[in-house]
Design a protein around this motif. Structure first.
Motif, short mmCIF file in Angstrom:
data_model
loop_
_atom_site.label_atom_id
_atom_site.label_comp_id
_atom_site.label_asym_id
_atom_site.label_seq_id
_atom_site.Cartn_x
_atom_site.Cartn_y
_atom_site.Cartn_z
N TRP A 216 48.88 54.96 43.82
CA TRP A 216 48.43 56.21 43.24
C TRP A 216 47.45 55.93 42.10
CZ3 TRP A 216 52.12 60.34 40.66
CH2 TRP A 216 51.39 61.52 40.47
N GLY A 217 46.23 56.40 42.28
CA GLY A 217 45.22 56.23 41.24
C GLY A 217 44.44 54.94 41.42
N PRO A 218 43.19 54.92 40.96
CA PRO A 218 42.40 53.69 40.99
C PRO A 218 42.88 52.74 39.90
CG PRO A 218 41.14 55.46 39.97
CD PRO A 218 42.44 56.06 40.41
N GLN A 219 43.57 51.67 40.28
CA GLN A 219 44.21 50.78 39.33
C GLN A 219 43.50 49.42 39.27
OE1 GLN A 219 46.57 51.87 37.50
NE2 GLN A 219 47.62 53.53 38.59
N PRO A 220 42.81 49.12 38.17
CA PRO A 220 42.23 47.78 38.03
C PRO A 220 43.27 46.67 38.14
CG PRO A 220 41.32 49.28 36.39
CD PRO A 220 42.45 50.01 37.05
N SER A 221 44.52 46.97 37.75
CA SER A 221 45.58 45.96 37.80
C SER A 221 45.86 45.49 39.21
CB SER A 221 46.87 46.54 37.19
OG SER A 221 47.28 47.72 37.88
N LEU A 222 45.54 46.31 40.20
CA LEU A 222 45.73 45.93 41.60
C LEU A 222 44.90 44.70 41.93
CD1 LEU A 222 47.10 47.20 44.27
CD2 LEU A 222 44.78 47.86 44.81
N PHE A 223 43.66 44.68 41.47
CA PHE A 223 42.79 43.55 41.75
C PHE A 223 43.15 42.35 40.85
CE2 PHE A 223 40.28 47.33 42.90
CZ PHE A 223 40.09 47.04 44.24
N ARG A 224 43.55 42.63 39.64
CA ARG A 224 43.95 41.53 38.75
C ARG A 224 45.18 40.81 39.30
NH1 ARG A 224 43.05 45.53 34.37
NH2 ARG A 224 40.95 45.17 33.55
N GLN A 225 46.01 41.52 40.03
CA GLN A 225 47.22 40.92 40.59
C GLN A 225 46.88 39.79 41.58
OE1 GLN A 225 50.08 41.75 39.43
NE2 GLN A 225 51.73 41.62 40.94
N VAL A 226 45.69 39.86 42.18
CA VAL A 226 45.27 38.80 43.11
C VAL A 226 44.22 37.89 42.50
CG1 VAL A 226 45.86 40.16 45.15
CG2 VAL A 226 43.53 40.29 44.22
N GLY A 227 44.08 37.97 41.16
CA GLY A 227 43.20 37.05 40.45
C GLY A 227 41.75 37.47 40.34
N ILE A 228 41.47 38.77 40.50
CA ILE A 228 40.10 39.26 40.42
C ILE A 228 39.96 40.21 39.24
CG2 ILE A 228 38.28 40.58 41.59
CD1 ILE A 228 39.58 39.79 44.24
N ASN A 229 38.91 40.03 38.44
CA ASN A 229 38.59 40.98 37.38
C ASN A 229 37.63 42.02 37.96
OD1 ASN A 229 37.81 42.47 35.20
ND2 ASN A 229 37.20 40.72 33.93
N PRO A 230 38.10 43.24 38.22
CA PRO A 230 37.23 44.23 38.87
C PRO A 230 36.06 44.67 38.01
CG PRO A 230 39.25 45.27 38.11
CD PRO A 230 39.43 43.79 37.92
N PHE A 231 36.17 44.49 36.71
CA PHE A 231 35.08 44.88 35.82
C PHE A 231 33.88 43.96 35.96
CE2 PHE A 231 38.30 46.83 32.61
CZ PHE A 231 38.59 47.82 33.53
N GLU A 232 34.06 42.81 36.61
CA GLU A 232 32.97 41.86 36.80
C GLU A 232 32.42 41.91 38.22
OE1 GLU A 232 34.45 38.06 35.65
OE2 GLU A 232 34.56 38.58 33.51
N TYR A 248 38.13 53.35 34.88
CA TYR A 248 36.85 52.64 34.98
C TYR A 248 35.73 53.30 34.18
CZ TYR A 248 38.59 49.77 38.87
OH TYR A 248 39.29 48.88 39.65
N GLY A 249 35.97 54.49 33.67
CA GLY A 249 34.91 55.26 33.04
C GLY A 249 34.20 54.55 31.91
#
Length: 277
Positions: A216-232, A248-249
């Motif tokens: 539920w919701g766009p979660q940056p933590s989802l990508f961090r959980q697999v070792g990716i920084n989504p902000f980069e 992300y705003g």
């Protein structure tokens, strides 16, 4: 919308500020009900002054009608065109929204219009391209394999084939993990949410993060959980209409809205509605 809502003064171009400051409420229609008779309603509360109430609701209704075109959502692009535009934009991350498949609105999160477009365009991006889809079947299979293996699977598109079929994907397994992730946007009311088993598949610069459970919701933590920084990353696909503004705003360098098919689409020509007798 209530008279006290902050929306009344945010944008003078909407032309509703003065009316909202009175004791009026605007009740927009819900088109997904597919009821021909429905429409917007204006309500005014007065101290037993029916004439004043009638004048206020007429003023509010007239203002809404006057600015009706300004209230429409921003123009949306077909999925491939949306991704191509995002690829050409400068900076990172660039968000591509797939609001028709918003889990928070009741959609399954696994429609594949945007995934098919990703498979056609990811190689043109200068940087990582990220997307998440819930897929219990794929995570169960991939979890029995080893990181570094190449696997071919039909990804997503299993909840409702009206909005896209599973997409064949051959990719390298880059990570196998899972469990609780942080609810970065505080969408659920809990500090964390259970993603279940998670698998990150890599195809060149494309990263598909598949989760056992819909998130539920766009979660940056989802990508961090697999070792990716989504902000980069260069592009992040979010199954969101407005929730991305919370998570992300502050960092997004641009947003492109994709007009993908899905149960939450604002393009009602995409919807399959029952035929009434």
């Amino acid at each position: 919308f209530q008279a006290e809502d902050g929306i009344r003064d945010r944008s003078p171009s909407r032309g509703l500020g003065d009316v909202y400051k009175r004791q009026c409420s605007l009740c927009p229609a819900y088109p997904l009900q597919d009821v021909p008779q429905q429409g917007w309603t204006a309500i005014a509360v007065t101290d037993n002054d029916k004439a004043l109430a009638q004048r206020l609701v007429e003023e509010l209704a007239s203002e809404v009608w006057r600015v009706r075109h300004e209230l429409l959502p921003e123009p949306m692009l077909a999925p491939v065109a949306a991704l191509q535009k995002a690829i050409q934009m400068s900076g990172f991350p660039i968000l591509v929204t797939d609001s028709a498949d918003n889990v928070g609105a009741g959609a399954p999160g696994d429609t594949t219009g945007i995934l098919q477009a990703l498979m056609e365009t990811y190689h043109d991006a200068d940087g990582l391209v990220l997307a998440n889809f819930p897929d219990r079947q794929v995570t169960e299979i991939a979890a029995t394999r080893q990181v570094g293996e190449t696997i071919t699977l039909d990804v997503a598109g299993k909840s409702d084939i009206r909005y896209g079929h599973p997409v064949p994907v051959t990719a390298e397994i880059l990570a196998i993990t899972g469990g609780e992730i942080t609810d970065d946007g505080q969408f659920s009311g809990n500090p964390t949410m259970d993603a279940g088993v998670m698998v990150c598949l890599g195809i060149d610069n494309l990263r598909l993060v598949l989760s056992e459970h819909a998130i539920w919701g766009p979660q940056p933590s989802l990508f961090r959980q697999v070792g990716i920084n989504p902000f980069e990353a260069k592009i992040v696909v979010v199954k969101s209409g407005i929730g991305y503004k919370v998570t992300y705003g502050a960092v997004a360098k641009g947003v492109v809205h994709a007009d993908s098919p899905g149960p939450g689409s604002v393009s009602y020509t995409h919807l399959t509605l029952p035929t009434k007798a």
